[in-house]
Design a protein around this motif. Sequence first.
Motif, mmCIF file in Angstrom:
data_model
loop_
_atom_site.group_PDB
_atom_site.id
_atom_site.type_symbol
_atom_site.label_atom_id
_atom_site.label_comp_id
_atom_site.label_asym_id
_atom_site.label_seq_id
_atom_site.Cartn_x
_atom_site.Cartn_y
_atom_site.Cartn_z
ATOM 1 N N ARG A 177 -5.195 2.362 -10.163
ATOM 2 C CA ARG A 177 -5.776 1.834 -11.409
ATOM 3 C C ARG A 177 -7.226 2.254 -11.618
ATOM 4 O O ARG A 177 -7.787 1.987 -12.684
ATOM 5 N N LEU B 135 -12.451 -1.467 -1.667
ATOM 6 C CA LEU B 135 -11.011 -1.315 -1.478
ATOM 7 C C LEU B 135 -10.689 -0.824 -0.077
ATOM 8 O O LEU B 135 -9.747 -1.318 0.556
ATOM 9 N N GLU C 69 -4.254 -0.893 -6.760
ATOM 10 C CA GLU C 69 -5.694 -0.950 -7.018
ATOM 11 C C GLU C 69 -6.302 0.447 -7.076
ATOM 12 O O GLU C 69 -7.118 0.747 -7.941
ATOM 13 N N LYS D 185 -16.297 0.750 -6.119
ATOM 14 C CA LYS D 185 -14.840 0.813 -6.118
ATOM 15 C C LYS D 185 -14.231 1.208 -4.771
ATOM 16 O O LYS D 185 -13.332 0.537 -4.269
#
Length: 101
Positions: free
Chosen positions: A79, A32, A76, A28
């Motif tokens: 979330r 990002l 993003e 994750k």
Amino acid sequence: MTEPRWQLRDYAIKPDEMDDWIAEWRAKIVPLRRRFGFEVAGAWRVQGADRFVWIINYNGERPWKEMDLAYYESAERKRMDPDPARHIAHSDTRFVDPLEP
């Protein structure tokens, strides 16, 4: 003074959560960060301690502070559920300057 480009991030990870942290960081956080123009220069798991250290670099046209805020404020990042940061007991971040060996 020049804009900082390298940041050392030193995390104390909660006991018995290192493997989960690393898996979520890889899946994750790293992708990002890269989408926001950051480069992961390296990451290390400290032997015999619940510590994780990594260095990120940003060399884009916009200021570091602006891009870091954009990363944290992005849809993003917001979330991410559960939030990978839940594994971090304490963090210390500092800007560093590279030196020639």
